[in-house]
Each structure stands twice: as C-alpha cells, then as structure tokens.
Design a protein around this motif. Structure first.
Motif, mmCIF file in Angstrom:
data_model
loop_
_atom_site.group_PDB
_atom_site.id
_atom_site.type_symbol
_atom_site.label_atom_id
_atom_site.label_comp_id
_atom_site.label_asym_id
_atom_site.label_seq_id
_atom_site.Cartn_x
_atom_site.Cartn_y
_atom_site.Cartn_z
ATOM 1 N N THR A 77 0.839 -1.203 0.000
ATOM 2 C CA THR A 77 0.000 0.000 0.000
ATOM 3 C C THR A 77 0.869 1.247 0.000
ATOM 4 N N SER A 78 0.546 2.174 -0.869
ATOM 5 C CA SER A 78 1.354 3.386 -0.959
ATOM 6 C C SER A 78 0.498 4.601 -1.282
ATOM 7 N N GLU A 79 1.005 5.741 -0.897
ATOM 8 C CA GLU A 79 0.388 7.034 -1.192
ATOM 9 C C GLU A 79 1.542 8.004 -1.356
ATOM 10 N N ALA A 80 1.707 8.523 -2.564
ATOM 11 C CA ALA A 80 2.865 9.340 -2.902
ATOM 12 C C ALA A 80 3.162 10.401 -1.849
ATOM 13 N N GLY A 81 4.380 10.358 -1.332
ATOM 14 C CA GLY A 81 4.824 11.360 -0.373
ATOM 15 C C GLY A 81 4.339 11.169 1.039
ATOM 16 N N ASN A 105 10.308 -6.790 5.193
ATOM 17 C CA ASN A 105 9.341 -5.767 4.829
ATOM 18 C C ASN A 105 9.798 -4.419 5.379
ATOM 19 N N VAL A 106 9.759 -3.410 4.520
ATOM 20 C CA VAL A 106 10.125 -2.051 4.924
ATOM 21 C C VAL A 106 8.925 -1.142 4.680
ATOM 22 N N SER A 107 8.502 -0.412 5.704
ATOM 23 C CA SER A 107 7.393 0.525 5.549
ATOM 24 C C SER A 107 7.828 1.907 6.002
ATOM 25 N N LEU A 108 7.300 2.919 5.329
ATOM 26 C CA LEU A 108 7.613 4.312 5.633
ATOM 27 C C LEU A 108 6.320 5.100 5.765
ATOM 28 N N ALA A 246 -2.589 0.925 8.325
ATOM 29 C CA ALA A 246 -1.619 1.291 7.307
ATOM 30 C C ALA A 246 -0.366 0.442 7.396
ATOM 31 N N SER A 247 -0.132 -0.176 8.526
ATOM 32 C CA SER A 247 1.033 -1.023 8.685
ATOM 33 C C SER A 247 0.863 -2.256 7.821
#
Length: 272
Positions: A77-81, A105-108, A246-247
């Motif tokens: 799952t991603s959302e630009a920026g 797994n890497v999440s930001l 979101a994790s």
C-alpha cells in the motif's frame, strides 16, 4: 441684542454636543480596528517527501538479507509522499537438507503538520511508540526482548522474539525508527524449514538494523541535504495520521505457505 445672544449661545452648545458625539464614535471605531484577528499556526514538518519504498535498499544489502528474492520486491500500500511499503521473500531450498527462509518488509510513513493534530514530528513520535508496543504484543511470541538502537535516525528500537509455527521456528526482528516526521519500520524474520537449523537471531538483528539505517539515509536523501528549515505554517490540509491498518501485513507480502506463516502481525499469529 438679548435675543441674538441667546440664539448664538444655543447654536454653540449644539455644535459642541455634536462634536463630542463624533469624537466618541471615532474613538470606538479605532478600538475595534486595533484588534487584529489571529489564526492558529503550527511548525511546518521538516521532511516533505519519501523515497520509493522498493528502492530504499541497495542490491548488496538485499543480497545479504534475502539472497533468493527478486531485487524488485513487492510493493505494498502506498500514497505518494505520505506512505509506502515493500517486501521481499527468499527461500533457499537445499532439498533433503532442508531450506532457509527469509522475509523482509520495509514501511515508511510521513506525517504532515496540522493545526488540529499538531506538528508532524509530534505525530511521528506518537506513532513510533505505538509501533513498538504493537511489535511487543504479538500473540505467541517467546523470549521477547527490546533494546535501543544507536546511530539510526532520531530514535530507534529493536524488538526481537521467537515465534513457533508449524513450518518451523521463526526468529523475528522488528526495528522501528523515527527520523524527524517520518517513521520507518523494518520487519525481518528467518527460519530453518524441513529440518534445517534455525538462523542466528543476533545475525538477523544486525541485518535488520542495517536495513533500517540504510532506509533512514534514503529518506534524508529524498529531502536533500538535511531537512528543510522549519517555518510557521497555518496549513490545515495535511494528510491524516496513518492508522494501524496502514502497517503492512506480512501475510500479503509473498507467495507460499512459508511466506504467509512469517507474518509478525497479530492477526497472523492468531490464525496460526
């Protein structure tokens, strides 16, 4: 002459009264205009963007952590920026001698300053603590330990534990890091399958810390040299703080039963 004097006196009093009323009105108007309207402000977030989640780690680092995984990784799952995640699954099959499984797994997650929720850094600090608590409370975890990690972001914590699955004994390492208004979470685990010996938890921990540090460097690089100088901002349109949902869940990150069982999430632990 008396009549004329009387009229003259009345006219003067009337003019004086009118003038006094005008002065009072002017004074009241001045008082109102002297009160400026003040809008709430909040310190702007230091970091304004995020790097591509599947590109935060070098080929050399990926080779060390997940030697048999595709370099491209699987984007989550991603959302630009604002948020992004990427996972890699590696299975080194040695036939009758067993197999070595690795999952990464890497999440930001980046937080924007907002007048209703506070500064991006304060929101990130709160979420950082929440991520640590979540990692420490996985059902079925054994020999859980937590320790501070130095030299990685503004704050970093390693949570490690053992998790017994039907496929084997998994060694889970979770590194949660905060740098300015960004939270980085690295989930890394390994297991010896089909009779192969379990990997060294200390070795896995060092590799997870390496991945976290490299990801923090990528975040800083994506925002130029250092962070932008914070300035007051009255923006109220910042993105909402990511929720627990979101994790990324490890169970979605790879194919095969071994990959699904590697998930460190609470839901996956319950299913097992």
């Amino acid at each position: 002459m008396l009549i004329a004097a009387g009229c003259s006196s009345d006219s003067g009093d009337s003019g004086s009264g009118s003038g006094g009323g005008g002065d009072k009105a002017a004074g009241a108007g001045a008082t109102v205009s002297a009160s400026p309207s003040t809008a709430p402000t909040v310190q702007a977030a230091a970091y304004k963007s995020l790097p591509e989640s599947c590109g935060v780690l070098s080929s050399k680092t990926l080779k060390s952590l997940v030697p048999k995984a595709p370099k491209s990784g699987k984007k989550g799952t991603s959302e630009a920026g604002t948020r992004g995640s990427c996972s890699w699954s590696s299975l080194d099959n040695n036939g009758v001698k067993g197999s070595q499984f690795r999952w990464l797994n890497v999440s930001l997650l980046r937080f924007e300053s907002d007048t209703s929720r506070g500064t991006g850094e304060a929101q990130a600090a709160k979420y950082y603590e929440q991520q640590i608590q979540d990692a420490q409370s996985v059902a079925g975890a054994k020999n859980a330990k937590s320790q501070a990690v130095s030299g990685t972001g503004d704050a970093a914590t390693l949570v490690r534990y053992d998790l017994k699955k039907k496929e084997g004994a998994f060694k889970q390492q979770t590194v949660v890091t905060r740098v300015e208004n960004v939270v980085v979470t690295v989930d890394y685990n390994g297991a010896g399958l089909a009779g192969d010996k379990a990997p060294s938890a200390d070795t896995l921990a060092k590799l997870a810390e390496r991945a976290a540090k490299e990801t923090v460097t990528a975040v800083s690089a994506a925002n130029g040299e250092g962070a932008a100088s914070p300035a007051p901002s009255d923006s109220a349109s910042g993105s909402k703080a990511p929720s627990k949902s979101a994790s990324p869940s490890a169970s979605k990150s790879a194919t095969g039963s071994a990959s699904k069982s590697a998930s460190p999430s609470k839901s996956a632990a319950k299913k097992s």
